[in-house]
Design a protein around this motif. Structure first.
Motif, PDB file in Angstrom:
ATOM      1  N   LYS A 103     -17.715  23.176  -5.170  1.00 23.50           N
ATOM      2  CA  LYS A 103     -18.671  22.233  -4.579  1.00 23.50           C
ATOM      3  C   LYS A 103     -18.424  20.839  -5.141  1.00 23.50           C
ATOM      4  CE  LYS A 103     -20.884  25.590  -2.497  1.00 23.50           C
ATOM      5  NZ  LYS A 103     -20.775  25.733  -1.034  1.00 23.50           N
TER       6      LYS A 103
ATOM      7  N   THR B  86     -24.592  31.151  -3.451  1.00 17.30           N
ATOM      8  CA  THR B  86     -24.386  29.846  -4.088  1.00 17.30           C
ATOM      9  C   THR B  86     -25.589  29.461  -4.950  1.00 17.30           C
ATOM     10  OG1 THR B  86     -22.970  29.123  -2.282  1.00 17.30           O
ATOM     11  CG2 THR B  86     -23.956  27.387  -3.626  1.00 17.30           C
ATOM     12  N   MET B  87     -26.805  29.654  -4.400  1.00 10.40           N
ATOM     13  CA  MET B  87     -28.004  29.182  -5.096  1.00 10.40           C
ATOM     14  C   MET B  87     -28.674  30.273  -5.941  1.00 10.40           C
ATOM     15  SD  MET B  87     -28.084  25.981  -4.451  1.00 10.40           S
ATOM     16  CE  MET B  87     -29.708  25.565  -5.135  1.00 10.40           C
TER      17      MET B  87
ATOM     18  N   TYR C 113     -25.525  31.761   1.777  1.00 12.74           N
ATOM     19  CA  TYR C 113     -25.492  30.572   0.921  1.00 12.74           C
ATOM     20  C   TYR C 113     -26.590  30.621  -0.143  1.00 12.74           C
ATOM     21  CZ  TYR C 113     -26.745  25.754  -0.357  1.00 12.74           C
ATOM     22  OH  TYR C 113     -27.101  24.620  -1.042  1.00 12.74           O
TER      23      TYR C 113
ATOM     24  N   MET D  28     -23.545  21.836   0.977  1.00 15.66           N
ATOM     25  CA  MET D  28     -24.818  22.487   0.651  1.00 15.66           C
ATOM     26  C   MET D  28     -25.679  22.679   1.913  1.00 15.66           C
ATOM     27  SD  MET D  28     -24.248  22.829  -2.609  1.00 15.66           S
ATOM     28  CE  MET D  28     -25.784  23.219  -3.471  1.00 15.66           C
TER      29      MET D  28
ATOM     30  N   LEU E  43     -17.327  27.072  -7.790  1.00 16.58           N
ATOM     31  CA  LEU E  43     -17.424  27.398  -6.366  1.00 16.58           C
ATOM     32  C   LEU E  43     -16.756  26.333  -5.495  1.00 16.58           C
ATOM     33  CD1 LEU E  43     -21.163  28.584  -6.175  1.00 16.58           C
ATOM     34  CD2 LEU E  43     -19.129  30.039  -5.979  1.00 16.58           C
TER      35      LEU E  43
ATOM     36  N   TRP F 289     -20.897  26.336 -12.850  1.00 13.34           N
ATOM     37  CA  TRP F 289     -21.082  27.278 -11.739  1.00 13.34           C
ATOM     38  C   TRP F 289     -20.687  26.638 -10.401  1.00 13.34           C
ATOM     39  CZ3 TRP F 289     -22.063  32.135 -10.158  1.00 13.34           C
ATOM     40  CH2 TRP F 289     -22.647  32.337  -8.903  1.00 13.34           C
ATOM     41  N   PHE F 290     -21.244  25.456 -10.124  1.00 11.12           N
ATOM     42  CA  PHE F 290     -20.953  24.805  -8.836  1.00 11.12           C
ATOM     43  C   PHE F 290     -19.504  24.319  -8.772  1.00 11.12           C
ATOM     44  CE2 PHE F 290     -25.655  24.464  -8.803  1.00 11.12           C
ATOM     45  CZ  PHE F 290     -25.896  25.107  -7.596  1.00 11.12           C
TER      46      PHE F 290
END
Lengths: 146, 146
Positions: A109, B26-27, B22, A132, A107, A103-104
């Protein structure tokens, strides 16, 4: 992905012994785990338990105390900038670490190193604070109840 | 004094709107409160709800997003040093705010200003990070259930 439980906040310290005394004597902590070394991460850690919304100690978000272990400890830089110690990272739980990593990654990240075993014995990884909102973020797989 | 629940961690941001995006995108946050102004403290705030140990969203430690309000906002200095934002304070609950204030005063801890009404509508005060192992620490009286 769904936002998981805030498992712990990481607090850097020059001395876990001093921090444990502080949490017990100043803040009134009743439960603190024994410190142990995590050589792969260059830190010594222990956990201060907090109560949850109904007052059950050990069910709330923990405070992870982290002290440098070895000369190359990654928290030496943090302590050089913050000599008194302080808030170092946040750690959220996920049900599936591989899914969370994908997932990250999807994105874009930045993930700091491989997935490895963390202080609770389950797989973890860290995400770059610049991606973040300024927070070094640990993602950990929820420990299974025994 | 007994260590209370970690009610929230305060996270400073230049933009609550960006932070909410975010946390949602994202989270994976599912519940975020509406932002509101706290002019007495020079901040605009909102809360991101997290799940507790059994997965109930809204029962875990919250993330308090704080954005500067006005030119004299006390978090402008923090954001000048930390342009991406980041972890700003920790907030623990107590059952009696006056008793807690007397406790910390008795220990010689520096209390920042008078006891006042905080973001959850109950009395709060802040303690100096240099007296609290590097952490700006908020003490708040537990909200009573209605």
């Amino acid at each position: 992905m769904k936002l998981g439980r805030l498992n712990h906040i990481g607090v850097a310290t020059r001395s876990i012994a001093d921090s444990v005394a502080y949490y017990r004597e100043t803040m009134g902590a009743e439960q603190v785990t024994q410190p142990f070394d995590l050589p792969a991460q260059g830190v010594k850690v222990c956990f201060v338990d907090t109560p949850d919304a109904v007052g059950e100690v050990g069910k709330g978000t923990q405070i992870e105390l982290i002290e440098p272990l070895g000369e190359d400890s990654p928290i030496r830089g943090f302590l050089a900038k913050n000599p008194a110690g302080g808030q170092h990272h946040v750690c959220y739980e996920v049900t599936d670490i591989a899914e969370a990593r994908a997932w990250f990654e999807g994105l874009g990240k930045r993930i700091l190193g491989p997935t490895r075993v963390g202080a609770h014995g389950t797989p973890i990884f860290f995400l770059h604070p610049k991606d973040m909102m300024g927070q070094l973020t640990e993602i950990m797989e929820t420990p299974r109840e025994h």
